[in-house]
Design an enzyme around this catalytic site. Sequence first.
Site, mmCIF file in Angstrom:
data_model
loop_
_atom_site.group_PDB
_atom_site.id
_atom_site.type_symbol
_atom_site.label_atom_id
_atom_site.label_comp_id
_atom_site.label_asym_id
_atom_site.label_seq_id
_atom_site.Cartn_x
_atom_site.Cartn_y
_atom_site.Cartn_z
ATOM 1 N N HIS A 42 -4.472 6.060 1.647
ATOM 2 C CA HIS A 42 -3.027 6.286 1.801
ATOM 3 C C HIS A 42 -2.439 7.292 0.824
ATOM 4 O O HIS A 42 -1.365 7.852 1.065
ATOM 5 C CB HIS A 42 -2.260 4.948 1.721
ATOM 6 C CG HIS A 42 -2.081 4.415 0.327
ATOM 7 N ND1 HIS A 42 -2.969 3.544 -0.260
ATOM 8 C CD2 HIS A 42 -1.104 4.622 -0.590
ATOM 9 C CE1 HIS A 42 -2.548 3.237 -1.469
ATOM 10 N NE2 HIS A 42 -1.425 3.889 -1.704
ATOM 11 N N GLU A 67 -1.203 13.042 -0.262
ATOM 12 C CA GLU A 67 -0.178 13.332 -1.265
ATOM 13 C C GLU A 67 -0.776 13.867 -2.564
ATOM 14 O O GLU A 67 -0.207 14.755 -3.198
ATOM 15 C CB GLU A 67 0.595 12.036 -1.532
ATOM 16 C CG GLU A 67 1.820 12.192 -2.391
ATOM 17 C CD GLU A 67 2.555 10.863 -2.525
ATOM 18 O OE1 GLU A 67 3.223 10.686 -3.545
ATOM 19 O OE2 GLU A 67 2.454 10.023 -1.613
ATOM 20 N N ASP A 68 -1.929 13.326 -2.960
ATOM 21 C CA ASP A 68 -2.447 13.590 -4.318
ATOM 22 C C ASP A 68 -3.785 14.314 -4.367
ATOM 23 O O ASP A 68 -4.307 14.547 -5.460
ATOM 24 C CB ASP A 68 -2.589 12.261 -5.077
ATOM 25 C CG ASP A 68 -1.258 11.565 -5.268
ATOM 26 O OD1 ASP A 68 -0.239 12.275 -5.349
ATOM 27 O OD2 ASP A 68 -1.225 10.326 -5.339
ATOM 28 N N HIS A 119 -6.811 1.563 -7.098
ATOM 29 C CA HIS A 119 -5.514 1.183 -6.529
ATOM 30 C C HIS A 119 -5.571 1.105 -5.004
ATOM 31 O O HIS A 119 -5.236 0.048 -4.435
ATOM 32 C CB HIS A 119 -4.427 2.158 -6.998
ATOM 33 C CG HIS A 119 -3.165 2.076 -6.204
ATOM 34 N ND1 HIS A 119 -2.368 0.946 -6.173
ATOM 35 C CD2 HIS A 119 -2.561 2.988 -5.383
ATOM 36 C CE1 HIS A 119 -1.325 1.170 -5.381
ATOM 37 N NE2 HIS A 119 -1.420 2.396 -4.889
ATOM 38 N N ASP A 126 1.080 -1.576 -0.912
ATOM 39 C CA ASP A 126 1.049 -0.566 -1.974
ATOM 40 C C ASP A 126 2.049 -0.929 -3.067
ATOM 41 O O ASP A 126 1.742 -0.906 -4.263
ATOM 42 C CB ASP A 126 1.388 0.803 -1.357
ATOM 43 C CG ASP A 126 1.544 1.900 -2.400
ATOM 44 O OD1 ASP A 126 0.652 2.017 -3.260
ATOM 45 O OD2 ASP A 126 2.549 2.634 -2.348
ATOM 46 N N ASP A 176 18.726 -29.650 -9.166
ATOM 47 C CA ASP A 176 18.914 -31.071 -8.839
ATOM 48 C C ASP A 176 18.689 -31.332 -7.353
ATOM 49 O O ASP A 176 19.481 -32.002 -6.690
ATOM 50 C CB ASP A 176 20.320 -31.502 -9.248
ATOM 51 C CG ASP A 176 20.425 -33.025 -9.355
ATOM 52 O OD1 ASP A 176 19.364 -33.677 -9.443
ATOM 53 O OD2 ASP A 176 21.554 -33.541 -9.340
#
Length: 719
Positions: free
Chosen positions: A87, A91-92, A63, A154, A274
């Site tokens: 990035h 956080e993870d 990712h 992201d 149209d």
Amino acid sequence: MPTALSSPPAPSVSDPPAYVRALEDKLSYLSPSQGALVRRAYEVGAHAHGEQKRKSGEPYITHPVAVAGILAELRLDHETIIAAILHDTLEDTPLTRVELETEFGEAVADLVDGVTKLDKLQFKSRQEAAAESFRKMLLAMARDLRVILIKLADRLHNMRTLGAMEPSARRRIARETLEIYAPIAQRLGMNKFKGELQELGFRAMYPDRHRVIETRIKSTLGNRREAMGKIEAALRTRLEAEGIVARVVSRIKAPYSIYTKMRTEHKSFVQVMDVYGFRVVTDSVMRCYHALGAVHGLYKPLDARFRDFIAIPKANGYQSLHTVVFGPFGVPIEIQIRTDDMDSVAERGVAAHWAYKSAGKGNAAQSRAREWVEGLVDSQSRTSSSLEFIENVKVDLFPDDVYVFTPKGRILSLPRNATALDFAYAVHTDVGSHAVATRVDKKLAPLRTRLVSGQSVEVITAPSAQPHPQWLDWVVSAKARTAIRHHLKKLQHEDAVELGHRMLDRALDQAGASLESIPVEELDRWLAENKFKRLEELLADIALGNRVADQVASQLVKVKGGKTRLRATRHAESIRITGAERGVLTFANCCHPLPGDAIMGFMSAGKGIVVHRLECPNVAEFRKTPERCIAMEWDRDVSGDYKVELRVDIQNKPGVLASVAAAIAESNSNIENVEYQDRGVMSAIIVFTIEVQNRKHLADVMRRVRRLGVVHGVYRHPL
């Protein structure tokens, strides 16, 4: 436990996966040393994410690498690419900011930190957490616009791979994309990002509607290809005859664009489709205007359908000439004419010709984006609630084409339905806060006047003028709304402090003391113990009903070292009110007190002081908690309008309601609500909620209504 950077990288540097090789192919514009740093970032990211998987089952590192690939297509600098790869690490993964900064520098660490959500904090709801994370990202954007580019890339990759998510999560993410991220991409001039985000969001949010519209587009285009080919050939031939070197391409409307136009303009699919669309791209501004003349020489233009966004660019830096002409098959043709540079900016916006280092030089989209972000930062500093702030941002993300001029010729861009008051706040917050009227095209106009493009607006100010709550109904821009709310909250706080001061003075006087008699050191100590930073906070708390003035007075007297000596409450001084304390006082709906009525106040936690008539049936219940009851009376000079209910017993026949309403209006009273309480064959009882200034005004209204021959009786309600 070893840190992520201290351990050897998991993947083999000599044999990177296919998705890494694909990224490196896109990064050929970087120098070898910068490319090596990007490779190192991949190694660190892959090791940090370890065995983590996406919902699809792929390694998680795929990712961030894909996000970096999206940004590489925009030819962004190596720091942005590195931050994109890393990035999600803060956080993870166990990776820390210090480790990132040591390895890749402060700029990369700031970018990664700016994109990182606030998941570690506790919030009341998912919406509040998302709003606060967005607020944090905005502040990071103000320091470095590359933060939002990473976030958009992201979100774009997440939308491309949304199929692995649960249906409820897909809809939630799709709605957020359509409401926040696609409009941000549009606001930053990144139309290519905006188009794909809208398309993917629409497909995930409304799969059936998307499928139907997409099928209709394919069948319609199949029938129109020959006609479009003839128009395109005619345009090319005419431009070549004029000696204009240009690229002509046909434009096809996207399903989401068609859907929104059908919904907002109440048009059928046939009406929206149209129209033929073409884009002419040439090499200079002069050639654009030359091409415009050539096109108008070939096909007749529709009146009032020409827009010059080259001379007056859109708020996001977009530049182009727009014209609509009569085509050879009896249908309109929309044509956009622009230069190659303008086309690049239209597609990529702030990411076109990226010039991060020279903040003052970048393209028009970059400079306008910085102005917009700075305005949002100023707005969020005045907004206490993240949810309120993000609603303001949503309003600001949908600016339509309203461009007006200041007296000196400066162009200001305002949102759809903007008023003269929005314009005043766009000029400067102080100008808006002291505005009293405007001149629109040199003619006097009220502040609530709606503006249209091309008007010249001048604001008339007065030092004594200040925002009024009604102004919130007149403005549409986030800047104006936030500034007005901020001012009203400040006034409310000042009113609360002033009223709380009067209440505490009265309670201390009853105890035989005063604020001045309490030593400053002892007062400061008591405030600190009770978690008040200043005396003003205590006074506001008392006025808002969170503290009882008598109890505070009793505690302060003990701090002073004296004994509480309550005087006879019968002769206690009442608190006089003028009605200007609307931010703190609430007038009870059960009895609707008016100036001239005998009144009392009841302290309600969180609501502040609620004013009741002494005849109110609820007063007996309030007396059971005397510490919350406050002696009150009206001041001599009272201002404002006050609600009251009028019970009118009338003959039940046609036209009576209109007669009574007209009599009330003739008495200079505004009707807020009308409700039938009882309705029989011969008579009816109607309750009018009206606004009056005092008891005398109410008596005038009742007298005028009573004179009507169809009225049996008029009473103040409740009796």
